[in-house]
Design an enzyme around this catalytic site. Structure first.
Site, PDB file in Angstrom:
ATOM      1  N   LYS A 118       0.876  -1.184   0.000  1.00  0.00           N
ATOM      2  CA  LYS A 118       0.000   0.000   0.000  1.00  0.00           C
ATOM      3  C   LYS A 118       0.902   1.219   0.000  1.00  0.00           C
ATOM      4  O   LYS A 118       1.555   1.533   0.988  1.00  0.00           O
ATOM      5  CB  LYS A 118      -0.924  -0.002   1.219  1.00  0.00           C
ATOM      6  CG  LYS A 118      -1.949   1.120   1.158  1.00  0.00           C
ATOM      7  CD  LYS A 118      -3.021   0.926   2.210  1.00  0.00           C
ATOM      8  CE  LYS A 118      -4.233   1.804   1.989  1.00  0.00           C
ATOM      9  NZ  LYS A 118      -3.962   3.221   2.073  1.00  0.00           N
ATOM     10  N   LYS A 317      -2.821  -2.489   7.509  1.00  0.00           N
ATOM     11  CA  LYS A 317      -1.910  -1.375   7.747  1.00  0.00           C
ATOM     12  C   LYS A 317      -0.730  -1.789   8.628  1.00  0.00           C
ATOM     13  O   LYS A 317      -0.859  -2.638   9.507  1.00  0.00           O
ATOM     14  CB  LYS A 317      -2.671  -0.230   8.451  1.00  0.00           C
ATOM     15  CG  LYS A 317      -3.865   0.296   7.679  1.00  0.00           C
ATOM     16  CD  LYS A 317      -3.494   1.074   6.438  1.00  0.00           C
ATOM     17  CE  LYS A 317      -3.073   2.487   6.713  1.00  0.00           C
ATOM     18  NZ  LYS A 317      -4.167   3.396   7.031  1.00  0.00           N
TER      19      LYS A 317
HETATM   20  S1  IVH Z   1      -6.712  -0.202  -4.605  1.00  0.00           S
HETATM   21  C1  IVH Z   1     -10.780  -0.409  -5.619  1.00  0.00           C
HETATM   22  N1  IVH Z   1      -4.154  -0.673  -4.269  1.00  0.00           N
HETATM   23  O1  IVH Z   1      -5.065   3.541  -0.842  1.00  0.00           O
HETATM   24  C2  IVH Z   1      -9.659  -0.263  -4.703  1.00  0.00           C
HETATM   25  N2  IVH Z   1      -5.043   1.356  -3.394  1.00  0.00           N
HETATM   26  O2  IVH Z   1      -7.449   3.455   0.898  1.00  0.00           O
HETATM   27  C3  IVH Z   1      -9.021   1.075  -4.799  1.00  0.00           C
HETATM   28  N3  IVH Z   1      -3.373   2.783  -2.317  1.00  0.00           N
HETATM   29  O3  IVH Z   1      -7.026   5.860  -2.596  1.00  0.00           O
HETATM   30  C4  IVH Z   1      -7.700   1.198  -4.255  1.00  0.00           C
HETATM   31  N4  IVH Z   1      -1.632   1.489  -2.672  1.00  0.00           N
HETATM   32  O4  IVH Z   1      -4.500   5.930  -2.956  1.00  0.00           O
HETATM   33  C5  IVH Z   1      -5.162   0.179  -4.033  1.00  0.00           C
HETATM   34  N5  IVH Z   1      -1.894  -1.213  -4.082  1.00  0.00           N
HETATM   35  C6  IVH Z   1      -2.902  -0.371  -3.862  1.00  0.00           C
HETATM   36  C7  IVH Z   1      -2.721   0.861  -3.186  1.00  0.00           C
HETATM   37  C8  IVH Z   1      -3.818   1.692  -2.965  1.00  0.00           C
HETATM   38  C9  IVH Z   1      -2.046   2.649  -2.153  1.00  0.00           C
HETATM   39  C10 IVH Z   1      -4.165   3.943  -1.828  1.00  0.00           C
HETATM   40  C11 IVH Z   1      -4.980   4.618  -2.892  1.00  0.00           C
HETATM   41  C12 IVH Z   1      -6.388   4.637  -2.394  1.00  0.00           C
HETATM   42  C13 IVH Z   1      -6.246   4.337  -0.940  1.00  0.00           C
HETATM   43  C14 IVH Z   1      -7.434   3.547  -0.479  1.00  0.00           C
END
Ligand code: IVH
Length: 408
Positions: A118, A317
């Site tokens: 993430k 997290k």
């Molecule tokens: S998927 C449909 N994958 O986390 C799912 N998000 O809490 C949409 N983020 O706004 C998000 N790394 O900015 C996804 N490998 C990852 C991610 C990621 C960082 C962030 C992203 C999103 C937030 C969601």
């Protein structure tokens, strides 16, 4: 003036070569030619385009230097909302998530998950029409974002034209814009030397750079992007799973985290969390957890969404790297060589699992420059590597209030 055929062909050839070498360098991390040769190709193209301005197009690699400053950003309505993610902090929550997924799908089989880091940056949606980047938009509230196309064009790991073939006619790719830690340290070092404001974290620096109205400034900032998902896709299929579809992106010149893996069931997820957590400090970018996504698009569709988050994905997290506390006092420590070091006495706070009660303040200049005063609310940020070489792994990032660090 009509352009001689040989010159327009030469320009097209140069663009292809430059795009190709860009891809080798920024996406695959595998440069094939020295920088001097790359610069020579770019200069030749710039000269041709200067001679025949009609040769210029928005997808030319010469257009990455930034454009005329804007008065503000236009709004962009996302055709498919940009979703957020549910969070888990403990292994049991991942177990509960996985059980829920299996119950809902009515399967006793292990679920295959795509596991990714993430990234701690800013979500972005890129829109390619017929292989050309036509729009880049921030997430905003998920429905409406801001048009930051000019700025995103300056990011060298974002292709202005897709490479390869058989990409969908309309391809919206979603991912995270971030600032690599090396680039962040170098940028802050430069700002510090020039007596300018430094950024509290790579994420803040990335946000500040991406939201510049003058894209020529963004062009100076070391931003990068990893792709992790899709928005609207039309006129061309992806693969049946998330992981294979994401890997297809690399063939089209887009950058994907090398950490992406498929794992089986809860045990696979927890092992991935542990392994990535162990390497967290050695990565060249900040991450704040890992994300698990049900890999099969069919299964994703069966699971659907709840409010603004998919029910087929969850973020686990890591403990926070940044916490707020209060500066109780400043002591002066005398080292063995007689050097004087100011040390902050802090209201105890737990940062990334470690209790912190004091932090080295480097020197008096630093305290003056940051205007740090007793009684201030301060942010303690873990700096496991990089520029803040100090006997203490905890860095006192900012004084006089918290707005600088928490801004965006
Ligand atoms: S998927 C449909 N994958 O986390 C799912 N998000 O809490 C949409 N983020 O706004 C998000 N790394 O900015 C996804 N490998 C990852 C991610 C990621 C960082 C962030 C992203 C999103 C937030 C969601």
């Amino acid at each position: 003036m009509s352009i001689p055929k040989t010159d327009s062909e030469r320009a097209a050839w140069l663009r292809d070569r430059i795009d190709y070498h860009n891809y080798q360098y920024y996406v695959l991390d595998n440069p094939e030619i020295p920088d001097s040769e790359y610069d020579r190709l770019l200069r030749e193209l710039q000269e041709l385009e200067a001679r025949y301005p009609e040769l210029q197009s928005p997808d030319s690699p010469t257009q990455r230097v930034g454009a005329t400053p804007l008065d503000g950003f236009d709004e962009v309505q996302h055709r498919i909302p940009m979703f957020s993610l549910g969070n888990a902090f403990f292994g049991e929550e991942i177990e509960a998530f996985d059980k829920w997924v299996r119950d809902r799908l009515g399967t006793g089989e292990q679920i295959v998950y795509a596991a990714e880091p993430k990234l701690d940056g800013l979500a972005i949606s890129l829109r390619y029409e017929n292989g050309v980047l036509v729009q880049a938009a921030t997430r905003g509230d998920g429905q409406t974002g801001e048009d930051v196309t000019q700025n995103v064009r300056t990011i060298l790991s974002v292709p202005l034209r897709l490479l390869g073939e058989r990409w969908p006619d309309v391809l919206e790719v979603r991912g995270e814009i971030y600032m690599p830690i090396d680039g962040f340290n170098a940028m802050n070092e430069k700002a510090r030397k020039a007596g300018e404001k430094t950024f509290a974290s790579p994420r803040n620096a990335a946000a500040g750079s991406l939201r510049q109205l003058d894209s020529r400034i963004t062009a100076q900032c070391p931003l990068a992007m990893f792709c992790y998902g899709f928005g609207e896709v039309e006129g061309g299929p992806l693969a049946p799973t998330h992981s294979e579809s994401i890997r297809m992106l690399t063939q089209w010149g887009l950058r994907v985290s090398p950490e992406l893996k498929t794992v089986n069931g809860v045990a696979g997820c927890l092992e991935f969390y542990r392994a990535v957590g162990e390497r967290r400090d050695s990565l060249d970018y900040d991450i704040n957890g890992v994300v698990f996504k049900v890999d099969s698009f069919d299964q994703q569709q069966q699971l659907g969404f709840v409010s603004r988050a998919p029910r087929w994905a969850i973020a686990q997290k890591f403990p926070a790297q940044e916490e707020m506390t209060h500066l109780l006092d400043i002591d002066i420590q005398v080292g063995r060589t007689g050097a004087l070091t100011p040390v902050a006495r802090l209201e105890p706070v737990n940062v990334a699992g470690v209790a912190v009660t004091n932090a080295t303040l480097h020197n008096e200049d630093e305290i003056r420059r940051k205007d740090i005063r007793i009684g201030d609310t301060v942010i303690i940020r873990r700096a496991g590597q990089g520029m803040w070489v100090s006997p203490c792994p905890w860095v006192f990032q900012l004084g006089n209030g918290m707005h600088h660090s928490l801004g965006i």
